[in-house]
Design an enzyme around this catalytic site. Sequence first.
Site, PDB file in Angstrom:
ATOM      1  N   THR A 219      44.343  52.482 108.805  1.00 33.38           N
ATOM      2  CA  THR A 219      45.164  51.663 107.907  1.00 33.38           C
ATOM      3  C   THR A 219      46.256  52.555 107.322  1.00 33.38           C
ATOM      4  O   THR A 219      46.091  53.771 107.264  1.00 33.38           O
ATOM      5  CB  THR A 219      44.315  51.035 106.782  1.00 33.38           C
ATOM      6  OG1 THR A 219      45.194  50.458 105.805  1.00 33.38           O
ATOM      7  CG2 THR A 219      43.412  52.030 106.081  1.00 33.38           C
ATOM      8  N   GLY A 220      47.347  51.931 106.907  1.00 32.61           N
ATOM      9  CA  GLY A 220      48.430  52.707 106.306  1.00 32.61           C
ATOM     10  C   GLY A 220      49.757  52.447 106.989  1.00 32.61           C
ATOM     11  O   GLY A 220      49.940  51.398 107.613  1.00 32.61           O
TER      12      GLY A 220
ATOM     13  N   ARG B 297      58.047  42.415 114.063  1.00 34.89           N
ATOM     14  CA  ARG B 297      57.589  43.803 113.904  1.00 34.89           C
ATOM     15  C   ARG B 297      56.076  43.866 114.122  1.00 34.89           C
ATOM     16  O   ARG B 297      55.318  43.081 113.567  1.00 34.89           O
ATOM     17  CB  ARG B 297      57.938  44.307 112.507  1.00 34.89           C
ATOM     18  CG  ARG B 297      57.429  45.743 112.192  1.00 34.89           C
ATOM     19  CD  ARG B 297      56.083  45.736 111.515  1.00 34.89           C
ATOM     20  NE  ARG B 297      55.669  47.065 111.070  1.00 34.89           N
ATOM     21  CZ  ARG B 297      54.445  47.361 110.649  1.00 34.89           C
ATOM     22  NH1 ARG B 297      53.497  46.431 110.623  1.00 34.89           N
ATOM     23  NH2 ARG B 297      54.127  48.575 110.274  1.00 34.89           N
ATOM     24  N   VAL B 298      55.643  44.814 114.939  1.00 37.58           N
ATOM     25  CA  VAL B 298      54.206  45.039 115.137  1.00 37.58           C
ATOM     26  C   VAL B 298      53.931  46.497 114.797  1.00 37.58           C
ATOM     27  O   VAL B 298      54.658  47.390 115.258  1.00 37.58           O
ATOM     28  CB  VAL B 298      53.792  44.726 116.591  1.00 37.58           C
ATOM     29  CG1 VAL B 298      52.328  45.078 116.825  1.00 37.58           C
ATOM     30  CG2 VAL B 298      54.042  43.252 116.916  1.00 37.58           C
ATOM     31  N   GLY B 299      52.918  46.740 113.988  1.00 33.61           N
ATOM     32  CA  GLY B 299      52.578  48.107 113.598  1.00 33.61           C
ATOM     33  C   GLY B 299      51.491  48.688 114.476  1.00 33.61           C
ATOM     34  O   GLY B 299      51.285  48.280 115.625  1.00 33.61           O
ATOM     35  N   ASP B 300      50.774  49.641 113.926  1.00 34.91           N
ATOM     36  CA  ASP B 300      49.720  50.341 114.679  1.00 34.91           C
ATOM     37  C   ASP B 300      48.493  49.481 114.946  1.00 34.91           C
ATOM     38  O   ASP B 300      47.779  49.677 115.938  1.00 34.91           O
ATOM     39  CB  ASP B 300      49.252  51.563 113.875  1.00 34.91           C
ATOM     40  CG  ASP B 300      48.640  51.132 112.534  1.00 34.91           C
ATOM     41  OD1 ASP B 300      49.379  50.530 111.713  1.00 34.91           O
ATOM     42  OD2 ASP B 300      47.431  51.350 112.308  1.00 34.91           O
TER      43      ASP B 300
ATOM     44  N   THR C 225      45.215  46.121 104.846  1.00 35.13           N
ATOM     45  CA  THR C 225      44.697  45.810 106.180  1.00 35.13           C
ATOM     46  C   THR C 225      43.175  45.934 106.154  1.00 35.13           C
ATOM     47  O   THR C 225      42.625  46.621 105.298  1.00 35.13           O
ATOM     48  CB  THR C 225      45.300  46.858 107.143  1.00 35.13           C
ATOM     49  OG1 THR C 225      46.679  46.591 107.266  1.00 35.13           O
ATOM     50  CG2 THR C 225      44.649  46.882 108.498  1.00 35.13           C
TER      51      THR C 225
ATOM     52  N   GLY D 258      52.144  52.021 109.466  1.00 40.40           N
ATOM     53  CA  GLY D 258      51.964  51.834 110.898  1.00 40.40           C
ATOM     54  C   GLY D 258      52.909  52.626 111.768  1.00 40.40           C
ATOM     55  O   GLY D 258      52.514  53.151 112.817  1.00 40.40           O
TER      56      GLY D 258
HETATM   57  N1  ASP Z   1      48.849  49.659 109.320  1.00 34.35           N
HETATM   58  C1  ASP Z   1      49.331  48.339 108.934  1.00 34.35           C
HETATM   59  C2  ASP Z   1      50.665  48.110 109.590  1.00 34.35           C
HETATM   60  O1  ASP Z   1      51.480  49.009 109.617  1.00 34.35           O
HETATM   61  C3  ASP Z   1      49.468  48.177 107.460  1.00 34.35           C
HETATM   62  C4  ASP Z   1      48.319  48.674 106.618  1.00 34.35           C
HETATM   63  O2  ASP Z   1      47.365  49.221 107.116  1.00 34.35           O
HETATM   64  O3  ASP Z   1      48.383  48.516 105.385  1.00 34.35           O
HETATM   65  O4  ASP Z   1      50.921  47.013 110.014  1.00 34.35           O
END
Ligand code: ASP
Length: 297
Positions: free
Chosen positions: A218-219, A195-198, A167, A221
């Site tokens: 990032t990471g 699907r929607v993450g953070d 990300t 979510g």
């Molecule tokens: N945080 C992002 C998500 O979960 C993925 C990422 O940061 O690598 O969509």
Amino acid sequence: MRPVLIVHGGAWEIPPVAVSACRAGCRRALDAGLPILDGGGSALDAVESAIVALEDDPIFDAGYGSHLNLRGRVQLDAILMEGATLNAGAVAAVERVRNPICLARRVLEASPHVLLVADGAEEFAREQGIALCEPEDLVAPSQRQAWLRCREAGHSSAAHFPSQQGTVGAVAIDGAGRIAAGTSTGGTCCKYPGRVGDSPLIGCGCYADDEAGGASSTGWGEGIMKIVMAKTAIEMLRAGRSPQEAADGSIRLLSQRVKGTGGLILVDRQGRVGASFSTPNMAFAYRDATGAVVIAP
Ligand code: ASP
């Protein structure tokens, strides 16, 4: 105050062959944002321009070259936030927009809403004069190959692992002390459609408040959402912690409270930067208030 810009290209295990592309991509993002800040422009413009450069780079999981979802399509999420007003604009699950950060900017400035998703967000893009692309235009050949390998392996987590990538995000403070932050992503590899993450969620993937600082996450979510990580880091700044302590503290909380891994970049209202991650690497770069430039890994 001398303006400051920090960018990231995700917290992940960056294979040695990808290190130079990640460094070059982060450098290009600084080169896109810093002239705006040095010319007296706004943190919001600098963050948007830096993120456009990162979205256009297929080494990162944002814009062109993002991960494909379970159906083999790219679905993009992005957010941009302005620390002076606390206004934010975000989009999620868009499939026809090359630079979702620019659409997030339009949501921030030209709509009464904070978050628009899917076909409604694309309709708004059309109304705002943002050209729509074909969904296939966002698919890089390398990601199509990765998706085919994942599908052959039954979408096990071991199959997704080698095709992980990052990300993107940026945080800036301009010469007038205005702070902005933004984040953009294609989400996780082979995610469930819809699907929607953070990343596009205010307080989770990004936060900016001129009275404290700005952050981009990032990471993982699903974990980042549970600890509202970007806002948590900003509250640590407000409580008097340094940017590095706040970045480390929020990444520690992610690990201790929800067993998650990830990364976070921060700038406080004095222009001090912080960066922390619990993954093997994080691609990031900044120019701090002394003018020093750092690029990692
Ligand atoms: N945080 C992002 C998500 O979960 C993925 C990422 O940061 O690598 O969509």
